[in-house]
Design a protein around this motif. Structure first.
Motif, PDB file in Angstrom:
ATOM      1  N   CYS A 274       0.827  -1.210   0.000  1.00 24.23           N
ATOM      2  CA  CYS A 274       0.000   0.000   0.000  1.00 24.23           C
ATOM      3  C   CYS A 274       0.863   1.261   0.000  1.00 24.23           C
ATOM      4  O   CYS A 274       1.479   1.604   1.011  1.00 24.23           O
ATOM      5  N   TYR A 276       1.039   5.320  -0.377  1.00 27.10           N
ATOM      6  CA  TYR A 276       0.173   6.485  -0.225  1.00 27.10           C
ATOM      7  C   TYR A 276       0.995   7.649   0.282  1.00 27.10           C
ATOM      8  O   TYR A 276       2.168   7.493   0.629  1.00 27.10           O
ATOM      9  N   VAL A 289      -9.716  12.219   0.080  1.00 25.50           N
ATOM     10  CA  VAL A 289      -9.073  10.958  -0.287  1.00 25.50           C
ATOM     11  C   VAL A 289      -9.110  10.900  -1.813  1.00 25.50           C
ATOM     12  O   VAL A 289     -10.189  10.943  -2.412  1.00 25.50           O
ATOM     13  N   TYR A 291      -7.051   9.772  -5.786  1.00 23.43           N
ATOM     14  CA  TYR A 291      -6.062   8.998  -6.543  1.00 23.43           C
ATOM     15  C   TYR A 291      -6.150   9.437  -8.000  1.00 23.43           C
ATOM     16  O   TYR A 291      -7.134  10.058  -8.419  1.00 23.43           O
ATOM     17  N   LEU A 317      -3.776   8.249  -2.534  1.00 17.79           N
ATOM     18  CA  LEU A 317      -3.541   6.808  -2.642  1.00 17.79           C
ATOM     19  C   LEU A 317      -2.868   6.466  -3.970  1.00 17.79           C
ATOM     20  O   LEU A 317      -3.333   6.863  -5.032  1.00 17.79           O
ATOM     21  N   PRO A 324      -6.012  -0.195   1.149  1.00 15.32           N
ATOM     22  CA  PRO A 324      -5.161   0.319   2.237  1.00 15.32           C
ATOM     23  C   PRO A 324      -6.001   0.559   3.492  1.00 15.32           C
ATOM     24  O   PRO A 324      -6.196   1.690   3.922  1.00 15.32           O
TER      25      PRO A 324
END
Lengths: 392, 283
Positions: A274, A276, A289, A291, A317, A324
């Protein structure tokens, strides 16, 4: 053809910084990580990866083959992987759909390969020249049956370089296909690119090292010894349930163990897999959050918010799957809202909600019109949420 | 080390799954004898198969064997051959696996003329799934998905392979197995894409719904229908209607082979780049 500052070292040394397209940075990362086999089929917006491979691989002593379709492409990669090569292919949604059965085979026979999916908008032909994040859950569950999946998401040109390297590393380490998700914007835009830029965004995960050629010290830990064709063992390789000899078995105990081992070799290594980045850790009631290309907007929104005296936290992420869980739950415990901007109808927000809703309110921000979510849009949504909260 | 045929079999995997009277084992045996006669080295020989009755042969053969997914043996074999040109790569496939779901890969492998040997076991039916018609089922015959008789026309796979660019095309039968064995040997020795159609009887799923029904009768009918290429040349299309034309049907030793051509192009580019760097160094 535009001048291409390729892998071939001399040309590269002359350039301390390049202005390079995301898709081509991906090729550079692949070559630096040791990929010497590419089989593919042209598809917008990923074709530049294939074109650069066609140019570079013969020069690097590798193999490039243009196959008759995406199914043949991934199957050729699997064939090469079974001889010990690290193989790679790149595609977009329609091609990714065609590859799904063979991805399951690659998982079953533990063939290390990298699949880059430069996502376009919509199901079917959709909008080939517009970005999207619509293939997130397909990357997790696209092939049939219970299976592990390692899925990474690139948000900029430097990511295309280093996450391709990470994908190669993970594929070799865990002997399984790794999917790298990009989208039309990340794949086709040009950004300046240098060693310094690659290192600028911190990745949080164990001891990840982006040095070309670096191999994780315990590369064989808990992963079964690979069966390599021509290694003297003359193995049998099959997509049927098999035991450690490689031969098919219908024994319930053995098949159950096989599947659980396959699943757990990824699920049990979330700490290592994971990747991040947390920004403004522990400051603010809201965490974005994000990505992929949405993470770019999220980072810009965070800077804008700062100027406007609003403190927000960012969880960027790079690894979407395995989930994760630990970092998401850690952040969820300390914020009141989690905002998840996505270029889909909330695919990943749904996953986060399952993990985080007992501690926080998870709010999706979704766009599927083929344009990006702007920093201002994210900021407005935050202001709205915080305002609403303050007025209560 | 000289291998014996038993050494090429995973004896612990036997008995095999094929029905009594099936022709797949007969041709698989011919393939193993060809491997022995040619003195192929175990470590350098790879067998790739797809899914179906004939593709199960890979599980009994003690070479490097890959039992791939349905229809995709050829692209997997292409990846193996390109990554390891020193390997002898043989593809075992069937009429459903190789000509229906894998038909696109078949014609493109022929077109590239990559140095693979493809042995297509043609039993004219989907045996493993229970007798559904295939792209080579004969018109009028009964299959579980052609209960009123097959009305789709079949492929002539050898003509297909030749037209698509294969440089060695041959047809043999389980009935004339010595000839088939010889054709397989020639195919493996040929540099380029070799396509060998092996006509095999399936008494369980084809014979029992059609005529002749019994295994021996099916083999005898196969033998009676077989005719050499030279003899066939003297017959009219009408007279050839029920015949199985056997032997080497097409051979071309001039067309460039794909992997070698790639290697030459690649070496040329590397030499050119090397020269340019050397010149720059001198400056």
């Amino acid at each position: 053809m535009e001048p291409w500052h390729g892998h071939l070292l001399k040309e590269r040394v002359d350039q301390s910084s390049l202005l390079i397209q995301g898709n081509r940075a991906c090729v550079l990362g692949a070559l630096d990580a040791g990929v010497r086999f590419y089989a593919g089929y042209p598809i917008t917006p990923s074709s530049e990866i294939m074109e650069a491979m066609a140019f570079e691989l013969p020069r690097a002593g590798g193999v490039f083959v243009q196959m008759e379709d995406e199914i043949a492409s991934i199957c050729a990669c699997i064939g090469a992987a079974l001889t010990g090569e690290v193989a790679m292919t790149a595609t977009s949604g329609p091609g990714f759909s065609l590859m799904q059965e063979a991805i399951g085979y690659a998982i079953m026979v533990e063939a290390p390969l990298v699949i880059v999916n430069v996502m376009r908008a919509g199901p079917s032909t959709g909008r080939p020249t517009a970005p999207s994040q619509g293939d997130v859950m397909q990357a997790r569950w696209g092939t049939h049956g219970d299976h592990p999946a390692i899925v990474l998401a690139a948000s900029n040109v430097a990511d295309m370089y280093r996450l391709t390297m990470a994908a190669v590393r993970f594929a070799l380490r865990f002997r399984t296909p790794v999917t790298l998700l990009a989208d039309q914007v990340v794949g086709q835009m040009r950004e300046s690119f240098s060693e310094e830029l690659i290192g600028r965004y911190r990745l949080t995960s164990g001891d990840f090292d982006f040095t070309p050629g670096y191999l994780h010290p315990d590369v064989a830990r808990e992963v079964r010894r690979p069966h390599i064709l021509g290694s003297g063992e003359h193995p049998h390789v099959t997509g049927l349930f098999h035991d450690e000899t490689g031969f098919p078995t219908n024994d319930p105990e053995k098949t159950d163990k096989f599947l659980r081992d396959l699943y757990n070799k990824v699920a049990h290594h979330r700490d290592e897999l994971c990747l991040y980045d947390v920004k403004n850790e522990g400051n603010g009631r809201v965490c974005i959050v994000a990505y992929g290309s949405c993470a770019r907007s999220a980072r810009a929104a965070w800077r804008l918010a700062d100027q406007e005296g609003l403190s927000v936290e960012i969880l960027h992420l790079y690894t979407l799957f395995p989930l994760p869980v630990e970092i998401i739950q850690k952040v969820a415990r300390r914020v009141e809202f989690m905002i998840i901007p996505e270029l889909n109808l909330g695919q990943y927000a749904h996953e986060v909600r399952k993990m985080a809703e007992q501690w926080t309110t998870v709010i999706g921000m979704n766009k599927t019109d083929g344009t990006l979510i702007t920093p201002r849009e994210i900021l407005d949504r935050i202001a709205e949420l915080v305002g609403k909260y303050e007025s209560v | 080390m000289t291998l014996e045929i038993e050494q090429l079999l995973h004896r612990e995997r036997l008995p095999h799954i094929w029905c009594a009277g099936c022709g797949v084992g007969i041709v698989a045996g011919a393939f193993l004898r060809a491997v022995l006669d040619l003195g192929l080295k175990r470590e350098n020989t790879v067998v790739v198969s797809g899914i179906g009755c004939s593709s199960r042969a890979a599980g009994y053969i003690d070479l490097n064997t890959v039992h791939a997914i349905h229809g995709r043996a050829l692209p997997v074999a292409t990846g193996i051959k390109m990554a390891r040109p020193e390997f002898t790569v043989i593809v075992l496939t069937g009429d459903g696996d190789g000509a229906a779901i894998g038909g696109n890969h078949l014609i493109h492998s022929c077109r590239r003329n990559i140095d693979l040997t493809c042995i297509l076991f043609n039993n004219q039916i989907y045996g493993m799934t229970g007798g559904q018609f295939s792209p080579t089922t004969e018109p009028g015959d009964i299959a579980t998905t052609a209960p009123y008789g097959q009305f789709e026309p079949p492929f002539d796979l050898c003509r297909l392979a030749e037209a698509a660019g294969a440089t060695f095309v041959a047809r043999g039968t389980a009935a004339n197995i010595r000839q088939t064995e010889k054709l397989i040997k020639q195919g493996i020795q040929h540099c380029g894409f070799s396509f060998i159609e092996a006509v095999v009887p399936c008494p369980t799923e084809y014979g029992r719904r059609n005529k002749p029904a019994k295994a021996v009768d099916m083999l005898e009918a196969e033998r009676a229908r077989s005719i050499s290429k030279t003899k066939a040349a003297r017959l009219s299309p009408e007279e050839l209607r029920d015949k199985i034309v056997t032997g080497v049907l097409y051979e071309d030793t001039q067309k460039p082979e794909f992997q070698r051509t790639y290697a030459e192009v690649s070496a040329g580019v590397r030499a050119q780049v090397g020269r340019r760097f050397a010149e720059e160094d001198e400056k």
